[in-house]
Design a protein around this motif. Structure first.
Motif, PDB file in Angstrom:
ATOM      1  N   TYR A  14       0.817  -1.220   0.000  1.00 17.30           N
ATOM      2  CA  TYR A  14       0.000   0.000   0.000  1.00 17.30           C
ATOM      3  C   TYR A  14       0.853   1.273   0.000  1.00 17.30           C
ATOM      4  CZ  TYR A  14      -3.925  -3.091   1.016  1.00 17.30           C
ATOM      5  OH  TYR A  14      -4.878  -4.082   0.951  1.00 17.30           O
ATOM      6  N   LEU A  15       2.153   1.126   0.152  1.00 18.13           N
ATOM      7  CA  LEU A  15       3.038   2.280   0.191  1.00 18.13           C
ATOM      8  C   LEU A  15       3.478   2.676  -1.214  1.00 18.13           C
ATOM      9  CD1 LEU A  15       5.377   1.301   3.177  1.00 18.13           C
ATOM     10  CD2 LEU A  15       3.262   2.640   3.244  1.00 18.13           C
ATOM     11  N   THR A  16       3.765   3.963  -1.404  1.00 20.98           N
ATOM     12  CA  THR A  16       4.386   4.403  -2.645  1.00 20.98           C
ATOM     13  C   THR A  16       5.809   3.869  -2.694  1.00 20.98           C
ATOM     14  OG1 THR A  16       5.258   6.442  -1.665  1.00 20.98           O
ATOM     15  CG2 THR A  16       3.010   6.529  -2.605  1.00 20.98           C
ATOM     16  N   ASP A  17       6.422   3.918  -3.861  1.00 22.56           N
ATOM     17  CA  ASP A  17       7.801   3.442  -3.980  1.00 22.56           C
ATOM     18  C   ASP A  17       8.719   4.200  -3.028  1.00 22.56           C
ATOM     19  OD1 ASP A  17       7.048   1.657  -5.899  1.00 22.56           O
ATOM     20  OD2 ASP A  17       7.820   2.802  -7.598  1.00 22.56           O
ATOM     21  N   LYS A  18       8.526   5.504  -2.931  1.00 18.73           N
ATOM     22  CA  LYS A  18       9.370   6.326  -2.058  1.00 18.73           C
ATOM     23  C   LYS A  18       9.194   5.913  -0.596  1.00 18.73           C
ATOM     24  CE  LYS A  18      10.426  11.124  -0.839  1.00 18.73           C
ATOM     25  NZ  LYS A  18      10.105  12.552  -1.084  1.00 18.73           N
ATOM     26  N   SER A  19       7.946   5.718  -0.171  1.00 19.65           N
ATOM     27  CA  SER A  19       7.685   5.326   1.215  1.00 19.65           C
ATOM     28  C   SER A  19       8.179   3.901   1.475  1.00 19.65           C
ATOM     29  CB  SER A  19       6.187   5.431   1.518  1.00 19.65           C
ATOM     30  OG  SER A  19       5.740   6.756   1.390  1.00 19.65           O
ATOM     31  N   PHE A  20       8.033   3.039   0.488  1.00 18.70           N
ATOM     32  CA  PHE A  20       8.486   1.649   0.589  1.00 18.70           C
ATOM     33  C   PHE A  20       9.994   1.607   0.868  1.00 18.70           C
ATOM     34  CE2 PHE A  20      10.276  -2.063  -1.691  1.00 18.70           C
ATOM     35  CZ  PHE A  20       9.604  -3.099  -1.059  1.00 18.70           C
ATOM     36  N   VAL A  21      10.764   2.342   0.067  1.00 18.64           N
ATOM     37  CA  VAL A  21      12.209   2.360   0.234  1.00 18.64           C
ATOM     38  C   VAL A  21      12.592   3.062   1.536  1.00 18.64           C
ATOM     39  CG1 VAL A  21      14.371   3.234  -0.725  1.00 18.64           C
ATOM     40  CG2 VAL A  21      12.659   2.228  -2.241  1.00 18.64           C
ATOM     41  N   SER A  22      11.912   4.160   1.846  1.00 21.31           N
ATOM     42  CA  SER A  22      12.235   4.909   3.064  1.00 21.31           C
ATOM     43  C   SER A  22      12.017   4.068   4.318  1.00 21.31           C
ATOM     44  CB  SER A  22      11.391   6.185   3.137  1.00 21.31           C
ATOM     45  OG  SER A  22      11.697   7.056   2.075  1.00 21.31           O
ATOM     46  N   LEU A  23      10.878   3.374   4.375  1.00 22.39           N
ATOM     47  CA  LEU A  23      10.581   2.557   5.542  1.00 22.39           C
ATOM     48  C   LEU A  23      11.607   1.449   5.709  1.00 22.39           C
ATOM     49  CD1 LEU A  23       8.779   1.701   7.909  1.00 22.39           C
ATOM     50  CD2 LEU A  23       7.395   0.386   6.273  1.00 22.39           C
ATOM     51  N   LEU A  24      11.947   0.784   4.600  1.00 19.69           N
ATOM     52  CA  LEU A  24      12.881  -0.336   4.678  1.00 19.69           C
ATOM     53  C   LEU A  24      14.327   0.125   4.811  1.00 19.69           C
ATOM     54  CD1 LEU A  24      11.300  -2.850   2.146  1.00 19.69           C
ATOM     55  CD2 LEU A  24      11.065  -2.764   4.629  1.00 19.69           C
ATOM     56  N   SER A  25      14.542   1.417   4.937  1.00 19.23           N
ATOM     57  CA  SER A  25      15.899   1.944   5.139  1.00 19.23           C
ATOM     58  C   SER A  25      16.073   2.567   6.527  1.00 19.23           C
ATOM     59  CB  SER A  25      16.210   3.016   4.077  1.00 19.23           C
ATOM     60  OG  SER A  25      16.069   2.503   2.782  1.00 19.23           O
ATOM     61  N   THR A  26      15.052   2.452   7.365  1.00 14.11           N
ATOM     62  CA  THR A  26      15.077   3.166   8.649  1.00 14.11           C
ATOM     63  C   THR A  26      16.000   2.548   9.687  1.00 14.11           C
ATOM     64  OG1 THR A  26      13.098   1.928   9.289  1.00 14.11           O
ATOM     65  CG2 THR A  26      12.771   4.133   8.380  1.00 14.11           C
ATOM     66  N   CYS A  27      16.225   1.257   9.611  1.00 21.09           N
ATOM     67  CA  CYS A  27      17.062   0.633  10.632  1.00 21.09           C
ATOM     68  C   CYS A  27      17.715  -0.613  10.062  1.00 21.09           C
ATOM     69  CB  CYS A  27      16.231   0.276  11.866  1.00 21.09           C
ATOM     70  SG  CYS A  27      14.960  -0.968  11.549  1.00 21.09           S
ATOM     71  N   ARG A  28      18.653  -1.166  10.834  1.00 17.99           N
ATOM     72  CA  ARG A  28      19.413  -2.329  10.361  1.00 17.99           C
ATOM     73  C   ARG A  28      18.500  -3.528  10.140  1.00 17.99           C
ATOM     74  NH1 ARG A  28      24.451  -4.313  13.871  1.00 17.99           N
ATOM     75  NH2 ARG A  28      22.782  -5.212  15.152  1.00 17.99           N
ATOM     76  N   THR A  29      17.509  -3.694  10.983  1.00 19.03           N
ATOM     77  CA  THR A  29      16.591  -4.830  10.831  1.00 19.03           C
ATOM     78  C   THR A  29      15.855  -4.748   9.499  1.00 19.03           C
ATOM     79  OG1 THR A  29      16.257  -5.059  13.211  1.00 19.03           O
ATOM     80  CG2 THR A  29      14.554  -5.963  11.777  1.00 19.03           C
ATOM     81  N   PHE A  30      15.303  -3.572   9.206  1.00 17.70           N
ATOM     82  CA  PHE A  30      14.547  -3.418   7.962  1.00 17.70           C
ATOM     83  C   PHE A  30      15.463  -3.455   6.736  1.00 17.70           C
ATOM     84  CE2 PHE A  30      10.527  -1.167   9.755  1.00 17.70           C
ATOM     85  CZ  PHE A  30      10.120  -2.386  10.285  1.00 17.70           C
ATOM     86  N   ARG A  31      16.664  -2.911   6.855  1.00 22.78           N
ATOM     87  CA  ARG A  31      17.587  -2.961   5.714  1.00 22.78           C
ATOM     88  C   ARG A  31      17.955  -4.408   5.389  1.00 22.78           C
ATOM     89  NH1 ARG A  31      20.008   1.454   8.343  1.00 22.78           N
ATOM     90  NH2 ARG A  31      21.789   0.196   9.013  1.00 22.78           N
ATOM     91  N   HIS A  32      18.099  -5.213   6.438  1.00 26.72           N
ATOM     92  CA  HIS A  32      18.389  -6.634   6.224  1.00 26.72           C
ATOM     93  C   HIS A  32      17.227  -7.318   5.497  1.00 26.72           C
ATOM     94  CE1 HIS A  32      19.952 -10.677   7.036  1.00 26.72           C
ATOM     95  NE2 HIS A  32      18.695 -10.998   7.344  1.00 26.72           N
ATOM     96  N   HIS A  33      16.010  -7.069   5.950  1.00 23.40           N
ATOM     97  CA  HIS A  33      14.847  -7.698   5.314  1.00 23.40           C
ATOM     98  C   HIS A  33      14.612  -7.143   3.900  1.00 23.40           C
ATOM     99  CE1 HIS A  33      13.524 -10.225   8.547  1.00 23.40           C
ATOM    100  NE2 HIS A  33      13.473  -9.221   9.415  1.00 23.40           N
ATOM    101  N   ALA A  34      14.932  -5.861   3.684  1.00 22.87           N
ATOM    102  CA  ALA A  34      14.743  -5.277   2.356  1.00 22.87           C
ATOM    103  C   ALA A  34      15.560  -6.019   1.307  1.00 22.87           C
ATOM    104  CB  ALA A  34      15.132  -3.798   2.371  1.00 22.87           C
ATOM    105  N   LEU A  35      16.768  -6.456   1.686  1.00 24.88           N
ATOM    106  CA  LEU A  35      17.664  -7.107   0.733  1.00 24.88           C
ATOM    107  C   LEU A  35      17.556  -8.625   0.755  1.00 24.88           C
ATOM    108  CD1 LEU A  35      20.745  -4.788   1.294  1.00 24.88           C
ATOM    109  CD2 LEU A  35      19.142  -4.759  -0.610  1.00 24.88           C
ATOM    110  N   THR A  36      16.657  -9.133   1.583  1.00 22.21           N
ATOM    111  CA  THR A  36      16.456 -10.590   1.647  1.00 22.21           C
ATOM    112  C   THR A  36      14.959 -10.922   1.528  1.00 22.21           C
ATOM    113  OG1 THR A  36      16.470 -10.415   4.083  1.00 22.21           O
ATOM    114  CG2 THR A  36      18.550 -11.030   3.002  1.00 22.21           C
ATOM    115  N   THR A  37      14.225 -10.643   2.581  1.00 25.02           N
ATOM    116  CA  THR A  37      12.814 -11.048   2.651  1.00 25.02           C
ATOM    117  C   THR A  37      11.934 -10.369   1.613  1.00 25.02           C
ATOM    118  OG1 THR A  37      13.158 -11.229   5.050  1.00 25.02           O
ATOM    119  CG2 THR A  37      10.884 -11.374   4.237  1.00 25.02           C
TER     120      THR A  37
END
Length: 363
Positions: free
Chosen positions: A215-238
């Motif tokens: 439901y997020l825009t591309d910008k919000s999608f990337v921003s959210l998944l860049s907020t912390c180490r946990t999300f950055r890890h999942h962004a590049l895997t999960t």
């Protein structure tokens, strides 16, 4: 001397009759200048109906007949101008109009554009189709009208002022795609955060986050998944598969078949250019999604793509109920659609084109 889709001009080829009209030194790179020389003309008044050309200035385009016989095409008459497109623009236009097949039927469909909307304009608006809201297309909303002026009856473009006003990105080729990485570099993947995190987001079950992300825009999608180490890890895997679906949904971020086919064989073999007919399921899609939104080339492509969609919307709006609209013979959903008399006459006009009788259209 302007493209009917992106409205940017063409640059004079080396055999130009007025080489002094080229963009000022330093405004464009040599490769950009070379790209803007090439054109594809489309329409019932164009030799071969679809013709590869290059701009030679003074409202003239040049092409080659069979046996390398030169042909000069007058772009502008008192009735209007011809539809001329940059090479990437015509590929995007054909895709948006679903006319990518190299058939006469697809060519007839393309020739309907200026029949339905009216012939492209002259003077300072030369090359522009009536009714199309070029300035409202997409997020960029570029207005090129202030940069055109008439000079002794010729349409001239202020290349330098356009660039200085922050539009240098529009000069990049819109068919240069970001490099696709088939695997995620281990150096890009951060180690998972300690398990004892207590904030509301990182402790949220992944299934819930998985359901919310679309439901997020591309910008919000990337921003959210860049907020912390946990999300950055999942962004590049999960969540790489979600980034992949976002790229596919964009449309403009994936090469067209013709663009992919014209790429160097080494590029295709290495898999660094995405095959539109075989989109990889694995790879660093998060990186590709970010680069697609950041690169100047893709910004230009996104703008041209939106303009093509606006052109088609306007075309369909004016075609509905008009002389070129199909005739429904009968009632019910299965009633056949017949070609209108105007469409039949257009096809006859194209088939009677003496150039087409000499040589088939150049696709």
């Amino acid at each position: 001397m302007s493209c009917t889709l992106c409205r940017l001009p063409f640059t004079p080829a080396p055999r130009s009759v007025a080489p002094d009209s080229r963009p000022p030194e330093g405004v464009m790179t040599a490769k950009q200048n070379q790209y803007f020389m090439k054109a594809v003309g489309i329409g019932s008044k164009v030799p071969f109906t679809m013709c590869n050309c290059e701009y030679v200035d003074q409202n003239l385009f040049g092409s080659m007949l069979m046996f390398m016989t030169p042909l000069t095409i007058a772009w502008k008459t008192k009735e209007g101008t011809m539809m001329m497109f940059h090479t990437a623009c015509v590929n995007i236009l054909r895709h948006i109009f679903d006319c990518t097949a190299d058939t006469m039927e697809a060519l007839y469909d393309l020739c309907e554009i200026d029949k339905v909307l009216g012939r492209t304009m002259i003077d300072v608006n030369s090359g522009r189709l009536p009714h199309v809201k070029y300035e409202e297309a997409g997020a960029e909303k570029v207005d090129l009208r202030p940069y055109y002026q008439l000079d002794d009856g010729l349409q001239r473009f202020d290349w330098e002022r356009f660039k200085n006003d922050g539009y240098d990105w529009a000069y990049t080729r819109p068919d240069t795609f970001p490099r696709f990485h088939q695997t995620v570099s281990p150096s890009r993947v951060p180690a998972p955060a300690p398990a004892e995190t207590k904030d509301a987001l990182t402790t949220m079950p992944l299934d819930i986050l998985h359901a919310l992300l679309p439901y997020l825009t591309d910008k919000s999608f990337v921003s959210l998944l860049s907020t912390c180490r946990t999300f950055r890890h999942h962004a590049l895997t999960t969540y790489q598969h979600q980034a992949r679906e976002r790229v596919r949904t964009l449309g403009w971020a994936i090469p067209l078949r013709k663009e992919y086919a014209s790429a160097p064989q080494a590029t295709r073999d290495a898999g660094i250019m995405i095959n539109p007919d075989d989109i990889p399921s694995e790879g660093d899609w998060m990186l590709y999604l970010c680069n697609a939104h950041k690169s100047k080339s893709m910004r230009a492509r996104r703008w041209i793509w939106a303009t093509a969609e606006e052109l088609r919307r306007t075309f369909l709006e004016h075609k509905a109920g008009g002389p070129y609209d199909a005739i429904i013979a009968g009632d019910g959903p299965d009633a056949p659609c017949l070609k209108s008399p105007a469409r039949v006459e257009l096809e006859k006009e194209i088939s009677r084109n003496p150039m087409n009788m000499m040589c088939p259209p150049r696709w």
